[in-house]
Design a protein around this motif. Sequence first.
Motif, PDB file in Angstrom:
ATOM      1  N   MET A   1      19.069  10.527-149.614  1.00 57.32           N
ATOM      2  CA  MET A   1      17.734  11.036-149.930  1.00 57.32           C
ATOM      3  C   MET A   1      16.891  11.232-148.673  1.00 57.32           C
ATOM      4  O   MET A   1      16.109  12.182-148.579  1.00 57.32           O
ATOM      5  CB  MET A   1      17.012  10.063-150.872  1.00 57.32           C
ATOM      6  CG  MET A   1      17.610   9.963-152.261  1.00 57.32           C
ATOM      7  SD  MET A   1      16.949   8.560-153.196  1.00 57.32           S
ATOM      8  CE  MET A   1      15.342   9.198-153.676  1.00 57.32           C
ATOM      9  N   LEU A   2      17.065  10.338-147.697  1.00 59.63           N
ATOM     10  CA  LEU A   2      16.287  10.410-146.455  1.00 59.63           C
ATOM     11  C   LEU A   2      16.880  11.387-145.444  1.00 59.63           C
ATOM     12  O   LEU A   2      16.244  11.699-144.435  1.00 59.63           O
ATOM     13  CB  LEU A   2      16.199   9.024-145.815  1.00 59.63           C
ATOM     14  CG  LEU A   2      15.464   7.936-146.596  1.00 59.63           C
ATOM     15  CD1 LEU A   2      15.443   6.640-145.801  1.00 59.63           C
ATOM     16  CD2 LEU A   2      14.044   8.372-146.944  1.00 59.63           C
ATOM     17  N   GLY A   3      18.110  11.837-145.688  1.00 62.35           N
ATOM     18  CA  GLY A   3      18.749  12.753-144.755  1.00 62.35           C
ATOM     19  C   GLY A   3      19.217  12.082-143.483  1.00 62.35           C
ATOM     20  O   GLY A   3      19.315  12.722-142.430  1.00 62.35           O
ATOM     21  N   ILE A   4      19.530  10.786-143.556  1.00 63.56           N
ATOM     22  CA  ILE A   4      20.008  10.050-142.390  1.00 63.56           C
ATOM     23  C   ILE A   4      21.493   9.734-142.563  1.00 63.56           C
ATOM     24  O   ILE A   4      22.097  10.087-143.576  1.00 63.56           O
ATOM     25  CB  ILE A   4      19.193   8.750-142.192  1.00 63.56           C
ATOM     26  CG1 ILE A   4      19.335   7.830-143.415  1.00 63.56           C
ATOM     27  CG2 ILE A   4      17.723   9.073-141.923  1.00 63.56           C
ATOM     28  CD1 ILE A   4      18.628   6.487-143.288  1.00 63.56           C
ATOM     29  N   ASP A   5      22.067   9.075-141.573  1.00 67.39           N
ATOM     30  CA  ASP A   5      23.477   8.693-141.647  1.00 67.39           C
ATOM     31  C   ASP A   5      23.730   7.930-142.939  1.00 67.39           C
ATOM     32  O   ASP A   5      23.091   6.920-143.225  1.00 67.39           O
ATOM     33  CB  ASP A   5      23.823   7.822-140.445  1.00 67.39           C
ATOM     34  CG  ASP A   5      25.273   7.380-140.416  1.00 67.39           C
ATOM     35  OD1 ASP A   5      26.047   7.751-141.331  1.00 67.39           O
ATOM     36  OD2 ASP A   5      25.644   6.639-139.485  1.00 67.39           O
ATOM     37  N   GLU A   6      24.672   8.423-143.721  1.00 66.22           N
ATOM     38  CA  GLU A   6      24.943   7.855-145.043  1.00 66.22           C
ATOM     39  C   GLU A   6      25.361   6.390-144.990  1.00 66.22           C
ATOM     40  O   GLU A   6      25.175   5.643-145.946  1.00 66.22           O
ATOM     41  CB  GLU A   6      26.031   8.689-145.722  1.00 66.22           C
ATOM     42  CG  GLU A   6      26.179   8.463-147.195  1.00 66.22           C
ATOM     43  CD  GLU A   6      27.032   9.531-147.849  1.00 66.22           C
ATOM     44  OE1 GLU A   6      27.859   9.172-148.704  1.00 66.22           O
ATOM     45  OE2 GLU A   6      26.885  10.729-147.523  1.00 66.22           O
ATOM     46  N   ALA A   7      25.904   5.970-143.864  1.00 66.47           N
ATOM     47  CA  ALA A   7      26.390   4.596-143.728  1.00 66.47           C
ATOM     48  C   ALA A   7      25.356   3.656-143.109  1.00 66.47           C
ATOM     49  O   ALA A   7      25.669   2.490-142.859  1.00 66.47           O
ATOM     50  CB  ALA A   7      27.659   4.580-142.892  1.00 66.47           C
ATOM     51  N   SER A   8      24.137   4.118-142.886  1.00 68.14           N
ATOM     52  CA  SER A   8      23.115   3.272-142.270  1.00 68.14           C
ATOM     53  C   SER A   8      22.923   1.985-143.072  1.00 68.14           C
ATOM     54  O   SER A   8      22.705   2.023-144.275  1.00 68.14           O
ATOM     55  CB  SER A   8      21.777   4.021-142.187  1.00 68.14           C
ATOM     56  OG  SER A   8      21.845   5.103-141.294  1.00 68.14           O
ATOM     57  N   GLY A   9      23.020   0.860-142.398  1.00 63.54           N
ATOM     58  CA  GLY A   9      22.854  -0.433-143.052  1.00 63.54           C
ATOM     59  C   GLY A   9      24.050  -0.893-143.840  1.00 63.54           C
ATOM     60  O   GLY A   9      24.031  -1.979-144.430  1.00 63.54           O
ATOM     61  N   LEU A  10      25.115  -0.086-143.882  1.00 62.81           N
ATOM     62  CA  LEU A  10      26.280  -0.399-144.710  1.00 62.81           C
ATOM     63  C   LEU A  10      27.576  -0.446-143.902  1.00 62.81           C
ATOM     64  O   LEU A  10      28.664  -0.382-144.465  1.00 62.81           O
ATOM     65  CB  LEU A  10      26.443   0.669-145.816  1.00 62.81           C
ATOM     66  CG  LEU A  10      25.314   0.772-146.843  1.00 62.81           C
ATOM     67  CD1 LEU A  10      25.478   2.030-147.687  1.00 62.81           C
ATOM     68  CD2 LEU A  10      25.285  -0.458-147.745  1.00 62.81           C
ATOM     69  N   ASN A  11      27.451  -0.560-142.598  1.00 56.70           N
ATOM     70  CA  ASN A  11      28.603  -0.411-141.717  1.00 56.70           C
ATOM     71  C   ASN A  11      29.512  -1.625-141.629  1.00 56.70           C
ATOM     72  O   ASN A  11      30.590  -1.541-141.058  1.00 56.70           O
ATOM     73  CB  ASN A  11      28.128  -0.055-140.300  1.00 56.70           C
ATOM     74  CG  ASN A  11      27.621   1.386-140.229  1.00 56.70           C
ATOM     75  OD1 ASN A  11      28.291   2.300-140.659  1.00 56.70           O
ATOM     76  ND2 ASN A  11      26.421   1.563-139.699  1.00 56.70           N
ATOM     77  N   GLY A  12      29.068  -2.766-142.139  1.00 55.48           N
ATOM     78  CA  GLY A  12      29.859  -3.983-141.985  1.00 55.48           C
ATOM     79  C   GLY A  12      31.182  -3.927-142.711  1.00 55.48           C
ATOM     80  O   GLY A  12      31.305  -3.312-143.777  1.00 55.48           O
ATOM     81  N   PRO A  13      32.223  -4.557-142.152  1.00 55.37           N
ATOM     82  CA  PRO A  13      33.524  -4.621-142.826  1.00 55.37           C
ATOM     83  C   PRO A  13      33.478  -5.584-144.000  1.00 55.37           C
ATOM     84  O   PRO A  13      32.586  -6.437-144.099  1.00 55.37           O
ATOM     85  CB  PRO A  13      34.469  -5.133-141.728  1.00 55.37           C
ATOM     86  CG  PRO A  13      33.575  -5.947-140.842  1.00 55.37           C
ATOM     87  CD  PRO A  13      32.245  -5.256-140.848  1.00 55.37           C
ATOM     88  N   PRO A  14      34.428  -5.471-144.915  1.00 61.30           N
ATOM     89  CA  PRO A  14      34.503  -6.428-146.033  1.00 61.30           C
ATOM     90  C   PRO A  14      34.681  -7.862-145.543  1.00 61.30           C
ATOM     91  O   PRO A  14      35.168  -8.086-144.427  1.00 61.30           O
ATOM     92  CB  PRO A  14      35.736  -5.951-146.810  1.00 61.30           C
ATOM     93  CG  PRO A  14      35.891  -4.512-146.448  1.00 61.30           C
ATOM     94  CD  PRO A  14      35.436  -4.421-145.023  1.00 61.30           C
ATOM     95  N   LEU A  15      34.273  -8.817-146.388  1.00 66.22           N
ATOM     96  CA  LEU A  15      34.477 -10.228-146.076  1.00 66.22           C
ATOM     97  C   LEU A  15      35.887 -10.639-146.493  1.00 66.22           C
ATOM     98  O   LEU A  15      36.352 -10.254-147.571  1.00 66.22           O
ATOM     99  CB  LEU A  15      33.452 -11.077-146.845  1.00 66.22           C
ATOM    100  CG  LEU A  15      31.982 -10.768-146.595  1.00 66.22           C
ATOM    101  CD1 LEU A  15      31.111 -11.585-147.543  1.00 66.22           C
ATOM    102  CD2 LEU A  15      31.614 -11.051-145.145  1.00 66.22           C
ATOM    103  N   PHE A  16      36.546 -11.409-145.640  1.00 65.39           N
ATOM    104  CA  PHE A  16      37.904 -11.854-145.998  1.00 65.39           C
ATOM    105  C   PHE A  16      38.212 -13.124-145.236  1.00 65.39           C
ATOM    106  O   PHE A  16      37.893 -13.216-144.056  1.00 65.39           O
ATOM    107  CB  PHE A  16      38.928 -10.757-145.643  1.00 65.39           C
ATOM    108  CG  PHE A  16      40.256 -10.957-146.309  1.00 65.39           C
ATOM    109  CD1 PHE A  16      40.507 -10.435-147.568  1.00 65.39           C
ATOM    110  CD2 PHE A  16      41.253 -11.720-145.698  1.00 65.39           C
ATOM    111  CE1 PHE A  16      41.722 -10.633-148.191  1.00 65.39           C
ATOM    112  CE2 PHE A  16      42.453 -11.938-146.310  1.00 65.39           C
ATOM    113  CZ  PHE A  16      42.695 -11.385-147.564  1.00 65.39           C
ATOM    114  N   PRO A  17      38.828 -14.106-145.852  1.00 61.62           N
ATOM    115  CA  PRO A  17      39.351 -14.112-147.222  1.00 61.62           C
ATOM    116  C   PRO A  17      38.264 -14.406-148.236  1.00 61.62           C
ATOM    117  O   PRO A  17      37.133 -14.647-147.910  1.00 61.62           O
ATOM    118  CB  PRO A  17      40.371 -15.245-147.189  1.00 61.62           C
ATOM    119  CG  PRO A  17      39.844 -16.172-146.150  1.00 61.62           C
ATOM    120  CD  PRO A  17      39.192 -15.311-145.108  1.00 61.62           C
TER     121      PRO A  17
END
Length: 345
Positions: free
Chosen positions: A329-345
């Motif tokens: 909606m803001l027209g910014i990088d779609e991954a902004s704030g969401l770049n972290g890898p999954p937690l494991f284990p």
Amino acid sequence: MKAAIIGATGYSGAELIRFLHQHPYIKDYTVHSSSQVGVEISESYPQLNQITSLPLQEINSLKISEDADIVFMATPSGISKDLTPGFVENGVKVIDLSGDFRFKNPEVYETWYKQKAAPKEVLQKAVYGLTELNREQVKEAKLIANPGCYPTATILGLSPLLKNINIDSGSIVIDAKSGASGAGRKASLGINFCEVNENFRIYKVNEHQHIPEIEQGLKTVCPQLQPIKFNTHLVPMTRGIMATIYCKPLEKTSQKLLVELYQQFYEKEPFVRIRKQGEYPATKEVYGSNFCDIGVTYDERTGWITVVAVIDNLVKGAAGQAIQNLNVMLGIDEASGLNGPPLFP
């Protein structure tokens, strides 16, 4: 941008705090609750101690409209439909994580959710926020209906097939499982530890409220879709959804062709990962992330296709997808704030 989270004490609200706190384009945010006004959010969620001491504020629509550019409605279904029209009227963008704005037809909502629907004129303004399929609409939206968790996994899992393969649409069977957090934070006998631990059970048999949402979403890629067979199971784990999907193609295909089809369909999507031939995802591999991982195979013996799609129900199935929609909606990088890898284990 300044944001407000209404329903901040629920699991989805807590996840929104986690993502907004590290979001590069959110200058400030407030948290709101109907039951714990004045209490610091860290008292409800001790993991936020020394990270944020924001007090929970009352839900004052006029004041929130004056202060916020975007409102996240992390409330149970039935609440947002009364609050959201005021925000929309005041020019505030809204991303609703409940089911209140997912259906254009109010009668469908009233039949499956057993309560009165939002005003029809507001429903018509809502955009279904499954970004991978509705990105252009999301870009222009003022009101986003964030998809449900089961529909997210199922629609992403089936869309490449229904778009490109001649499938017997009456053959679709979805066998879905979820962790206990999908039921929310409110105390309930059904998610009591003694009831869930070392147990595995089916629930809402043939009557889950996500059935019409899945059918509505799939009909955008397959208008001739027949009613689907969809059932859900509670798994003794905290997070995660696995949708195991079965369907029968009308023509012979191959596993290699199907994997290539999925890879091409989602090649530009940052949050959909397609497994290699013969590999299938597990819920732990997307834990805490906004990824949807998909594996697909074809059984030469029976002529059936099997698709396995996994997500974290609180992230790609709720808060993470809401942040993804915000970014578009803001027209910014779609991954902004969401770049972290999954937690494991």
